[in-house]
Design a protein around this motif. Structure first.
Motif, mmCIF file in Angstrom:
data_model
loop_
_atom_site.group_PDB
_atom_site.id
_atom_site.type_symbol
_atom_site.label_atom_id
_atom_site.label_comp_id
_atom_site.label_asym_id
_atom_site.label_seq_id
_atom_site.Cartn_x
_atom_site.Cartn_y
_atom_site.Cartn_z
ATOM 1 N N CYS A 1 -21.218 -105.076 18.970
ATOM 2 C CA CYS A 1 -20.101 -105.991 19.200
ATOM 3 C C CYS A 1 -19.172 -105.407 20.269
ATOM 4 O O CYS A 1 -18.714 -104.277 20.161
ATOM 5 N N CYS B 1 -15.283 -104.925 18.646
ATOM 6 C CA CYS B 1 -14.937 -103.896 17.657
ATOM 7 C C CYS B 1 -15.959 -102.765 17.593
ATOM 8 O O CYS B 1 -15.753 -101.789 16.867
ATOM 9 N N CYS C 1 -20.589 -111.036 14.521
ATOM 10 C CA CYS C 1 -20.212 -109.710 14.038
ATOM 11 C C CYS C 1 -19.666 -109.802 12.618
ATOM 12 O O CYS C 1 -18.775 -110.607 12.348
ATOM 13 N N CYS D 1 -15.704 -108.354 12.831
ATOM 14 C CA CYS D 1 -14.578 -109.052 13.478
ATOM 15 C C CYS D 1 -14.828 -110.528 13.727
ATOM 16 O O CYS D 1 -13.909 -111.251 14.103
HETATM 17 ZN ZN LIG Z 1 -16.944 -107.095 16.040
#
Ligand SMILES: [Zn+2]
Length: 316
Positions: A22, A25, A65, A68
């Motif tokens: 990701c 994050c 994800c 997040c």
């Molecule tokens: Zn993420």
């Protein structure tokens, strides 16, 4: 965008794809939202598919994800192949719509000017043919930009007489903390590393300077209603933000979000209808058949498919 079509040779999928984490994050865990639809396991030329994908629906795997909520393409075409694909090719269809784009940009500048004391130094990253730079210059800004596509950068420099450096923002030598405004129009969803891009934008902004981002919002009602048929779901859009992920992303990168609102863009009716062929060829043929005899084909119309305008201030 219409990219070059030179032969790339047969390559296996393992050679041209990469798995990524990701970009917001760094999370490794995800859920699959849409499975890949590579129709031919052996012969598919994914680089060619990528280049043509401005006119095609997404065939790659879309994941979300778990940490997040960012949605992104994974695996995706290798970053170096993505960048070389942008650098090459010509895009006469894009520049045929510059009058309509300039009107969109003038309206956007009026919004931006409410957030600053006076027009100052402005940098437009991924400026394409420089329509925004031209509109900004007319309104008293000292505006310059950069553009990876060499043909578009040259076209804009010549047509508008504005300063467009070829290449990515990372290849330029802009002075740190020297811009009052940095803009990214229809760019962040294309970048291979949005966090690195936004961090670089922050370094170029003066403290208190304003970052402006426009992105296709996957959480918008129209994106949810259209599902797989949402026009912005395409292989060239690597990252899909919604208002929540965008806000957290910018805040974690050292910005305070000032405004977030739907962003209406203007294009000629016939161009919109030609892009809409992805949704329904019959419906679009019918609409074009009606618009043409009425003389409406070249009339400019605002359209909205989830594009979202965000302005954020660089924290000291
Ligand atoms: Zn993420």
């Amino acid at each position: 965008m219409h990219h070059g079509t030179e032969a790339t040779g047969a390559r296996t999928r393992e050679e041209v794809l990469e798995h990524v984490t990701c970009a917001v994050c760094g999370g490794k865990d995800y859920d699959v939202v849409l499975e890949a639809q590579y129709e031919n396991e052996k012969d598919v030329d994914l680089i060619h598919k990528f280049r043509a994908s401005g006119d095609e629906l997404l065939i790659d795997r879309l994941v979300k994800c778990r940490n997040c909520g960012l949605r992104y393409i994974n695996p995706r075409l290798r970053g170096d192949l993505i960048f070389s694909s942008y650098a090459e090719g010509e895009d006469p269809v894009y520049v045929s719509q510059m009058d309509a784009r300039e009107r969109t940009f003038a309206a956007s500048l009026a919004q931006i000017e409410k957030l600053v004391d006076r027009p100052g130094r402005l940098l437009d990253i991924g400026t394409a043919a420089g329509g925004f730079l031209a509109a900004a210059t007319r309104r008293g800004w000292q505006a310059e930009g950069c553009e990876p596509n060499r043909w578009l950068a040259a076209w804009g420099s010549k047509h508008y007489g504005v300063r467009i450096q070829p290449g990515s923002v990372f290849e330029q030598n802009y002075e740190p903390a020297s811009f009052d405004v940095v803009t990214l129009w229809d760019v962040i969803e294309h970048t291979t590393n949005p966090r690195e891009t936004i961090a670089h934008c922050r370094s170029l902004l003066k403290p208190g300077g304003v970052l402006v981002v426009n992105y296709p919002d996957i959480g918008s009602w129209i994106a949810r209603a259209l599902g797989r048929r949402w026009l912005f779901l395409t292989s060239v859009h690597l990252h899909y933000f919604d208002r929540g992920t965008m806000k957290r992303f910018l805040e974690s990168a050292g910005f305070e979000v000032l405004a977030m609102r739907p962003h209406f863009q203007r294009l000629e009716l016939d161009y919109i209808l030609s892009r809409g062929a992805v949704l329904s060829k019959q419906l679009v043929a019918l609409a074009r058949g009606i618009a043409k005899p009425l003389g409406l084909s070249r009339s400019q119309v605002p359209y909205w498919l989830g594009q979202t305008f965000v302005a954020a201030r660089r924290k000291a």
